[in-house]
Scaffold this motif. Structure first.
Motif, PDB file in Angstrom:
ATOM      1  N   PRO A  87      39.913  -2.516  87.693  1.00 36.01           N
ATOM      2  CA  PRO A  87      40.630  -3.647  87.122  1.00 36.01           C
ATOM      3  C   PRO A  87      40.672  -4.803  88.099  1.00 36.01           C
ATOM      4  CG  PRO A  87      42.148  -1.902  87.754  1.00 36.01           C
ATOM      5  CD  PRO A  87      40.761  -1.337  87.859  1.00 36.01           C
ATOM      6  N   THR A  88      40.691  -5.996  87.573  1.00 39.55           N
ATOM      7  CA  THR A  88      40.579  -7.182  88.415  1.00 39.55           C
ATOM      8  C   THR A  88      41.919  -7.582  89.005  1.00 39.55           C
ATOM      9  OG1 THR A  88      40.861  -8.563  86.450  1.00 39.55           O
ATOM     10  CG2 THR A  88      38.609  -8.059  87.135  1.00 39.55           C
ATOM     11  N   THR A  89      42.530  -6.672  89.736  1.00 37.46           N
ATOM     12  CA  THR A  89      43.783  -6.993  90.417  1.00 37.46           C
ATOM     13  C   THR A  89      43.539  -7.376  91.870  1.00 37.46           C
ATOM     14  OG1 THR A  89      44.084  -4.654  90.937  1.00 37.46           O
ATOM     15  CG2 THR A  89      45.154  -5.480  88.962  1.00 37.46           C
TER      16      THR A  89
ATOM     17  N   VAL B 224      51.975 -11.551  90.519  1.00 35.98           N
ATOM     18  CA  VAL B 224      51.792 -12.617  89.546  1.00 35.98           C
ATOM     19  C   VAL B 224      53.137 -13.295  89.338  1.00 35.98           C
ATOM     20  CG1 VAL B 224      51.184 -13.155  87.164  1.00 35.98           C
ATOM     21  CG2 VAL B 224      49.884 -11.429  88.417  1.00 35.98           C
TER      22      VAL B 224
ATOM     23  N   LEU C 216      47.782  -7.825  74.692  1.00 42.18           N
ATOM     24  CA  LEU C 216      46.755  -7.060  75.402  1.00 42.18           C
ATOM     25  C   LEU C 216      45.975  -6.140  74.478  1.00 42.18           C
ATOM     26  CD1 LEU C 216      48.729  -5.998  78.612  1.00 42.18           C
ATOM     27  CD2 LEU C 216      47.457  -8.109  78.175  1.00 42.18           C
TER      28      LEU C 216
ATOM     29  N   GLY D 240      43.991  -3.071  80.953  1.00 37.52           N
ATOM     30  CA  GLY D 240      44.234  -4.515  80.997  1.00 37.52           C
ATOM     31  C   GLY D 240      45.638  -4.904  81.391  1.00 37.52           C
TER      32      GLY D 240
ATOM     33  N   SER E  66      47.118  -5.487  84.144  1.00 33.19           N
ATOM     34  CA  SER E  66      47.271  -6.507  85.183  1.00 33.19           C
ATOM     35  C   SER E  66      47.160  -7.924  84.638  1.00 33.19           C
ATOM     36  CB  SER E  66      46.237  -6.304  86.292  1.00 33.19           C
ATOM     37  OG  SER E  66      44.925  -6.428  85.775  1.00 33.19           O
ATOM     38  N   SER E  67      46.659  -8.066  83.402  1.00 32.53           N
ATOM     39  CA  SER E  67      46.543  -9.400  82.810  1.00 32.53           C
ATOM     40  C   SER E  67      47.771  -9.776  81.987  1.00 32.53           C
ATOM     41  CB  SER E  67      45.284  -9.498  81.935  1.00 32.53           C
ATOM     42  OG  SER E  67      45.354  -8.594  80.846  1.00 32.53           O
ATOM     43  N   ALA E  68      48.783  -8.900  81.947  1.00 27.64           N
ATOM     44  CA  ALA E  68      50.031  -9.229  81.248  1.00 27.64           C
ATOM     45  C   ALA E  68      50.696 -10.425  81.933  1.00 27.64           C
ATOM     46  CB  ALA E  68      50.974  -8.033  81.259  1.00 27.64           C
ATOM     47  N   ARG E  69      51.440 -11.198  81.154  1.00 32.05           N
ATOM     48  CA  ARG E  69      52.096 -12.384  81.685  1.00 32.05           C
ATOM     49  C   ARG E  69      53.528 -12.485  81.176  1.00 32.05           C
ATOM     50  NH1 ARG E  69      48.619 -11.801  84.554  1.00 32.05           N
ATOM     51  NH2 ARG E  69      46.964 -13.200  85.257  1.00 32.05           N
TER      52      ARG E  69
ATOM     53  N   GLN F  87      55.343 -12.536  77.286  1.00 28.42           N
ATOM     54  CA  GLN F  87      54.703 -11.690  76.282  1.00 28.42           C
ATOM     55  C   GLN F  87      55.635 -10.544  75.893  1.00 28.42           C
ATOM     56  OE1 GLN F  87      51.040 -10.645  78.277  1.00 28.42           O
ATOM     57  NE2 GLN F  87      50.015 -12.528  77.653  1.00 28.42           N
TER      58      GLN F  87
END
Length: 226
Positions: free
Chosen positions: A39-41, A47, A75, A135, A137-140, A143
């Motif tokens: 994962p792209t962390t 964040v 997500l 996915g 790590s893409s949470a913001r 949401q």
């Protein structure tokens, strides 16, 4: 598997065992993984909550009810939830690898919607493909996370914080403890950072924090046809 404590809190020895067990889960959950793209962390420390993101007020805690399903619409996550406990080594027993789309709820803590921090854990990948929390790590912040409970009610949480905790600077109390007294909170946890083939583990944990902001009662059942 043990049921949740009425207050949704852990104290004393139980708290210490939980923190150790969750650390061990994070270490063991990735054993044999890493063959998929990580994962792209990267080495991002946090964040966090961007300035200017409006967040709703907290909803008062609900009666504790067992969770059955979790959804994170932004997500594309929609997964069944199964209770998990500590195994013989004192680690949280993660969902089976042959069920990579399943999320585990730590049954020794708070139930989603009641006061305290309920813990949901999921694999980031398997030996061959991404898993349910790939996915995460893409949470913001802002949401929503929806948890359907055993009585048909839905507890809706709003994400307020997303962080990546390196194992070298792991703060168990901050990760797993309640952020604000009296709130119903949720933690969504998976592996992050990069995969270390030497230790057969990821270098960090992705931790998404959310708090209860809405609730819907179970839909009334339709009367039987005459």
């Amino acid at each position: 598997m043990s049921s949740a404590q009425g207050s949704g809190r852990l104290t004393g020895l139980a708290w210490a065992v939980l923190l150790l067990g969750l650390w061990l889960w994070g270490r063991d959950a990735s054993s044999g993984s890493g063959s998929t793209s990580a994962p792209t962390t990267g080495d991002i420390a946090a964040v966090g909550r961007p300035l200017g993101v409006p967040l709703p007020p907290a909803h008062e805690p609900l009666k504790g009810v067992l969770p059955q399903r979790v959804e994170i619409p932004a997500l594309g996550v929609a997964a069944p939830v199964v209770p998990r406990n500590l195994d013989a080594d004192g680690a949280v027993d993660p969902p089976p690898y042959d069920r990579p789309g399943t999320v585990g709820w730590f049954g020794g803590g708070a139930r989603p919607g009641e006061e305290g921090a309920a813990l949901l854990v999921g694999h980031v990948d398997t030996e061959s493909r991404p898993a349910v929390f790939y996915g995460l790590s893409s949470a913001r912040p802002g949401q929503h996370v929806k948890v359907t409970r055993a009585d048909g009610s839905i507890a809706e949480f709003t994400i307020d914080d997303v962080q990546v905790f390196p194992r070298s600077h792991f703060d168990a109390a901050k990760v797993y403890g309640p952020r604000q007294h009296g709130r119903a909170e949720l933690r969504l946890i998976t592996c992050g950072g990069t995969y270390d083939r030497r230790t057969k583990a990821y270098t960090a944990n992705v931790v998404v924090s959310a708090y209860l902001t809405d609730a819907r009662d179970a839909a009334p059942s339709k009367p039987p046809k005459p």
